[in-house]
Design a protein around this motif. Sequence first.
Motif, PDB file in Angstrom:
ATOM      1  N   LEU A 126       0.816  -1.210   0.000  1.00 54.26           N
ATOM      2  CA  LEU A 126       0.000   0.000   0.000  1.00 54.26           C
ATOM      3  C   LEU A 126       0.853   1.265   0.000  1.00 54.26           C
ATOM      4  O   LEU A 126       0.342   2.356  -0.234  1.00 54.26           O
ATOM      5  N   SER A 127       2.124   1.125   0.294  1.00 52.26           N
ATOM      6  CA  SER A 127       3.058   2.245   0.306  1.00 52.26           C
ATOM      7  C   SER A 127       4.438   1.685   0.034  1.00 52.26           C
ATOM      8  O   SER A 127       4.819   0.670   0.628  1.00 52.26           O
ATOM      9  N   ILE A 128       5.173   2.331  -0.866  1.00 50.75           N
ATOM     10  CA  ILE A 128       6.531   1.862  -1.144  1.00 50.75           C
ATOM     11  C   ILE A 128       7.408   3.060  -1.488  1.00 50.75           C
ATOM     12  O   ILE A 128       7.051   3.894  -2.306  1.00 50.75           O
ATOM     13  N   ASP A 129       8.520   3.166  -0.780  1.00 51.49           N
ATOM     14  CA  ASP A 129       9.417   4.305  -0.933  1.00 51.49           C
ATOM     15  C   ASP A 129      10.856   3.821  -0.920  1.00 51.49           C
ATOM     16  O   ASP A 129      11.192   2.835  -0.277  1.00 51.49           O
ATOM     17  N   GLY A 130      11.707   4.546  -1.577  1.00 47.28           N
ATOM     18  CA  GLY A 130      13.100   4.132  -1.561  1.00 47.28           C
ATOM     19  C   GLY A 130      13.919   4.945  -2.545  1.00 47.28           C
ATOM     20  O   GLY A 130      13.432   5.913  -3.098  1.00 47.28           O
ATOM     21  N   LYS A 131      15.125   4.558  -2.640  1.00 45.09           N
ATOM     22  CA  LYS A 131      15.686   3.289  -2.208  1.00 45.09           C
ATOM     23  C   LYS A 131      16.140   3.358  -0.749  1.00 45.09           C
ATOM     24  O   LYS A 131      16.356   4.428  -0.224  1.00 45.09           O
ATOM     25  N   ILE A 132      16.299   2.179  -0.161  1.00 48.35           N
ATOM     26  CA  ILE A 132      16.640   2.118   1.254  1.00 48.35           C
ATOM     27  C   ILE A 132      17.677   1.020   1.469  1.00 48.35           C
ATOM     28  O   ILE A 132      17.666  -0.004   0.788  1.00 48.35           O
ATOM     29  N   ALA A 133      18.571   1.247   2.395  1.00 46.99           N
ATOM     30  CA  ALA A 133      19.543   0.232   2.800  1.00 46.99           C
ATOM     31  C   ALA A 133      19.651   0.286   4.311  1.00 46.99           C
ATOM     32  O   ALA A 133      19.955   1.326   4.882  1.00 46.99           O
ATOM     33  N   MET A 134      19.338  -0.828   4.952  1.00 46.58           N
ATOM     34  CA  MET A 134      19.374  -0.878   6.412  1.00 46.58           C
ATOM     35  C   MET A 134      19.854  -2.251   6.863  1.00 46.58           C
ATOM     36  O   MET A 134      19.677  -3.241   6.162  1.00 46.58           O
ATOM     37  N   GLU A 135      20.422  -2.285   8.052  1.00 43.07           N
ATOM     38  CA  GLU A 135      20.739  -3.541   8.706  1.00 43.07           C
ATOM     39  C   GLU A 135      20.113  -3.510  10.096  1.00 43.07           C
ATOM     40  O   GLU A 135      19.937  -2.455  10.684  1.00 43.07           O
ATOM     41  N   CYS A 136      19.784  -4.681  10.596  1.00 44.90           N
ATOM     42  CA  CYS A 136      19.225  -4.815  11.955  1.00 44.90           C
ATOM     43  C   CYS A 136      18.006  -3.914  12.138  1.00 44.90           C
ATOM     44  O   CYS A 136      17.939  -3.111  13.065  1.00 44.90           O
ATOM     45  N   TYR A 137      17.037  -4.045  11.246  1.00 47.05           N
ATOM     46  CA  TYR A 137      15.874  -3.158  11.247  1.00 47.05           C
ATOM     47  C   TYR A 137      14.622  -3.796  11.848  1.00 47.05           C
ATOM     48  O   TYR A 137      13.587  -3.157  11.920  1.00 47.05           O
ATOM     49  N   GLY A 138      14.693  -5.050  12.275  1.00 46.79           N
ATOM     50  CA  GLY A 138      13.490  -5.753  12.715  1.00 46.79           C
ATOM     51  C   GLY A 138      12.715  -5.042  13.808  1.00 46.79           C
ATOM     52  O   GLY A 138      11.495  -4.897  13.735  1.00 46.79           O
ATOM     53  N   ARG A 139      13.410  -4.566  14.830  1.00 42.64           N
ATOM     54  CA  ARG A 139      12.713  -3.956  15.967  1.00 42.64           C
ATOM     55  C   ARG A 139      12.051  -2.646  15.590  1.00 42.64           C
ATOM     56  O   ARG A 139      10.926  -2.371  16.001  1.00 42.64           O
ATOM     57  N   VAL A 140      12.732  -1.818  14.801  1.00 41.66           N
ATOM     58  CA  VAL A 140      12.134  -0.541  14.436  1.00 41.66           C
ATOM     59  C   VAL A 140      10.955  -0.760  13.479  1.00 41.66           C
ATOM     60  O   VAL A 140       9.947  -0.057  13.547  1.00 41.66           O
ATOM     61  N   PHE A 141      11.026  -1.775  12.631  1.00 39.38           N
ATOM     62  CA  PHE A 141       9.899  -2.069  11.745  1.00 39.38           C
ATOM     63  C   PHE A 141       8.709  -2.598  12.539  1.00 39.38           C
ATOM     64  O   PHE A 141       7.558  -2.310  12.208  1.00 39.38           O
ATOM     65  N   ASP A 142       8.974  -3.374  13.576  1.00 41.46           N
ATOM     66  CA  ASP A 142       7.888  -3.798  14.474  1.00 41.46           C
ATOM     67  C   ASP A 142       7.203  -2.577  15.083  1.00 41.46           C
ATOM     68  O   ASP A 142       5.980  -2.513  15.188  1.00 41.46           O
ATOM     69  N   PHE A 143       8.010  -1.618  15.484  1.00 42.49           N
ATOM     70  CA  PHE A 143       7.486  -0.381  16.059  1.00 42.49           C
ATOM     71  C   PHE A 143       6.634   0.372  15.037  1.00 42.49           C
ATOM     72  O   PHE A 143       5.522   0.817  15.333  1.00 42.49           O
ATOM     73  N   PHE A 144       7.155   0.550  13.823  1.00 39.22           N
ATOM     74  CA  PHE A 144       6.382   1.217  12.771  1.00 39.22           C
ATOM     75  C   PHE A 144       5.044   0.505  12.567  1.00 39.22           C
ATOM     76  O   PHE A 144       3.994   1.144  12.457  1.00 39.22           O
ATOM     77  N   GLY A 145       5.091  -0.816  12.492  1.00 42.89           N
ATOM     78  CA  GLY A 145       3.878  -1.598  12.267  1.00 42.89           C
ATOM     79  C   GLY A 145       2.857  -1.403  13.373  1.00 42.89           C
ATOM     80  O   GLY A 145       1.659  -1.248  13.116  1.00 42.89           O
ATOM     81  N   ARG A 146       3.319  -1.385  14.627  1.00 45.60           N
ATOM     82  CA  ARG A 146       2.405  -1.187  15.756  1.00 45.60           C
ATOM     83  C   ARG A 146       1.801   0.213  15.732  1.00 45.60           C
ATOM     84  O   ARG A 146       0.627   0.398  16.052  1.00 45.60           O
ATOM     85  N   CYS A 147       2.609   1.209  15.354  1.00 48.17           N
ATOM     86  CA  CYS A 147       2.102   2.592  15.282  1.00 48.17           C
ATOM     87  C   CYS A 147       1.021   2.724  14.209  1.00 48.17           C
ATOM     88  O   CYS A 147      -0.016   3.358  14.435  1.00 48.17           O
TER      89      CYS A 147
END
Length: 201
Positions: free
Chosen positions: A141-162
Amino acid sequence: MGQYLAVGLRLKASVRKEKQHDGKSVGEILGKVEDKYNLSEIYERREEETYYEYSIKKEVLDKELVPLIEKFYALRYTKAERTDAANVIETLKALPDTSARLELLNDRRYQTYQAGDDMDYFYIDVFPPMEIRVCSYNAILSIDGKIAMECYGRVFDFFGRCIAAQLQEFALSKALTVWIDGNSLILFCFLIFQTSKWYCY
């Protein structure tokens, strides 16, 4: 081709069958995966020979898919942004049923409504640690980039919960997911001012 920050709905997920491990039963292991990825309340589980497949219940999609997308777009995109979100809503409402709306994802005609795949690894807290691979088929539903990240699981969990907290009146908010997508077709859209129509390439 690059990697993009994607937000969308996990429509299906598959989890390979695992054997009992370190005193944990198969049911306990599966329960931990279901808790981590919200694969219980609004999903149906089907058992195959080598894996379990989870799919969102049809009645939930029938009731909430278009209303949730409408509200998500209102939160995500400002009126000043040139997106195809309004066209997506118009098209989805014109289609006869949920099956046709989901099939539209595979056409990849829209930047804000297309299919995307994701693979994640979940580590169950046993010794030695047990790695579970979760493969998902998603509606982007939303896609932006380009992006390069490592160790992003926790912050993505946070984004998802928000995001889910903003849409909590929908049971379908439990299917929201945030991931890095490297396989989707990104449409570059521009506005032809003479005709006020969108053209995407």
